[in-house]
Design an enzyme around this catalytic site. Structure first.
Site, PDB file in Angstrom:
ATOM      1  CG  ASN A  55       3.786   3.425   5.265  1.00  0.00           C
ATOM      2  OD1 ASN A  55       4.918   3.886   5.281  1.00  0.00           O
ATOM      3  ND2 ASN A  55       3.054   3.366   4.165  1.00  0.00           N
ATOM      4  CG  HIS A 101       0.063  -3.149   4.083  1.00  0.00           C
ATOM      5  ND1 HIS A 101      -0.736  -2.797   5.156  1.00  0.00           N
ATOM      6  CD2 HIS A 101       0.389  -1.990   3.468  1.00  0.00           C
ATOM      7  CE1 HIS A 101      -0.889  -1.485   5.179  1.00  0.00           C
ATOM      8  NE2 HIS A 101      -0.205  -0.963   4.169  1.00  0.00           N
ATOM      9  CG  ASP A 110      -1.402   0.016  -3.649  1.00  0.00           C
ATOM     10  OD1 ASP A 110      -0.942  -0.036  -2.491  1.00  0.00           O
ATOM     11  OD2 ASP A 110      -2.256   0.848  -4.015  1.00  0.00           O
ATOM     12  CB  ILE A 111      -6.511  -0.342  -5.490  1.00  0.00           C
ATOM     13  CG1 ILE A 111      -7.713  -0.321  -6.401  1.00  0.00           C
ATOM     14  CG2 ILE A 111      -6.561   0.812  -4.499  1.00  0.00           C
ATOM     15  CD1 ILE A 111      -9.025  -0.647  -5.711  1.00  0.00           C
TER      16      ILE A 111
HETATM   17  P1  AMP Z   1      -0.627   2.131   3.893  1.00  0.00           P
HETATM   18  O1  AMP Z   1      -0.777   3.622   3.786  1.00  0.00           O
HETATM   19  O2  AMP Z   1       0.795   1.699   4.079  1.00  0.00           O
HETATM   20  O3  AMP Z   1      -1.576   1.543   4.912  1.00  0.00           O
HETATM   21  O4  AMP Z   1      -1.030   1.552   2.459  1.00  0.00           O
HETATM   22  C1  AMP Z   1      -2.293   1.090   2.141  1.00  0.00           C
HETATM   23  C2  AMP Z   1      -2.283   0.780   0.665  1.00  0.00           C
HETATM   24  O5  AMP Z   1      -3.411  -0.026   0.376  1.00  0.00           O
HETATM   25  C3  AMP Z   1      -2.368   2.018  -0.244  1.00  0.00           C
HETATM   26  O6  AMP Z   1      -1.227   2.049  -1.089  1.00  0.00           O
HETATM   27  C4  AMP Z   1      -3.670   1.806  -1.013  1.00  0.00           C
HETATM   28  O7  AMP Z   1      -3.607   2.249  -2.356  1.00  0.00           O
HETATM   29  C5  AMP Z   1      -3.850   0.294  -0.914  1.00  0.00           C
HETATM   30  N1  AMP Z   1      -5.218  -0.193  -1.060  1.00  0.00           N
HETATM   31  C6  AMP Z   1      -6.312   0.259  -0.398  1.00  0.00           C
HETATM   32  N2  AMP Z   1      -7.394  -0.453  -0.764  1.00  0.00           N
HETATM   33  C7  AMP Z   1      -6.970  -1.385  -1.657  1.00  0.00           C
HETATM   34  C8  AMP Z   1      -7.613  -2.428  -2.405  1.00  0.00           C
HETATM   35  N3  AMP Z   1      -8.933  -2.663  -2.301  1.00  0.00           N
HETATM   36  N4  AMP Z   1      -6.855  -3.193  -3.223  1.00  0.00           N
HETATM   37  C9  AMP Z   1      -5.532  -2.969  -3.334  1.00  0.00           C
HETATM   38  N5  AMP Z   1      -4.866  -2.009  -2.665  1.00  0.00           N
HETATM   39  C10 AMP Z   1      -5.579  -1.219  -1.841  1.00  0.00           C
END
Ligand code: AMP
Length: 123
Positions: free
Chosen positions: A94, A107, A35-36
């Site tokens: 989520n 995810h 995760d970023i």
């Molecule tokens: P959600 O709120 O469950 O949809 O989680 C989305 C997740 O994606 C969050 O924890 C973000 O930090 C992560 N995220 C968004 N963009 C990226 C990216 N480019 N690479 C890795 N993780 C990401």
């Protein structure tokens, strides 16, 4: 009427190679990457390569091969990251407004490396 899958979402762009990622594991139907914006010492996302919006969409429409591949890949990621000991980890997903899903591509979050607290705050 359910919303259609949005192919411009960030995980779709990662799968097309348009955005880089820190891959942990790639299989026939699944990609796992860091995760970023990590919320714990270990925070990895497991995504199917297919275009599924959320858990319910994936569970209802993915093939048996995709479903097995996804869950086995998630378990392998936990092993790769050293999370299978007694300290354990959390696997969460989520969906929708109440779940506060930000990225509309299914995810699973794998979180570990510290005590994670209760699943949700009590109101
Ligand atoms: P959600 O709120 O469950 O949809 O989680 C989305 C997740 O994606 C969050 O924890 C973000 O930090 C992560 N995220 C968004 N963009 C990226 C990216 N480019 N690479 C890795 N993780 C990401």
């Amino acid at each position: 009427m359910p919303k259609p899958y949005d192919p411009t979402n960030v995980f779709a762009r990662i799968l097309r190679g348009e955005i880089p990622n820190k891959t942990v594991l790639e299989t026939a139907h699944t990609l796992a990457f860091h995760d970023i914006s990590a919320q714990a010492p270990v925070h990895v996302l497991i995504i199917p390569k297919g275009a599924y919006i959320d858990f319910a969409d994936f569970a209802a429409h993915a093939s048996a091969n995709e479903l097995v591949d996804f869950h086995r890949a998630a378990a392998t990621v936990c092993e790769i990251l050293g999370l299978t000991g007694p300290e354990g980890y959390r696997a969460i997903t989520n969906a929708g407004l109440h779940g506060m899903q930000e990225v509309p591509h299914y995810h699973l979050h794998i979180l570990g490396g510290r005590v994670l607290g209760r699943l949700v705050e009590r109101p």
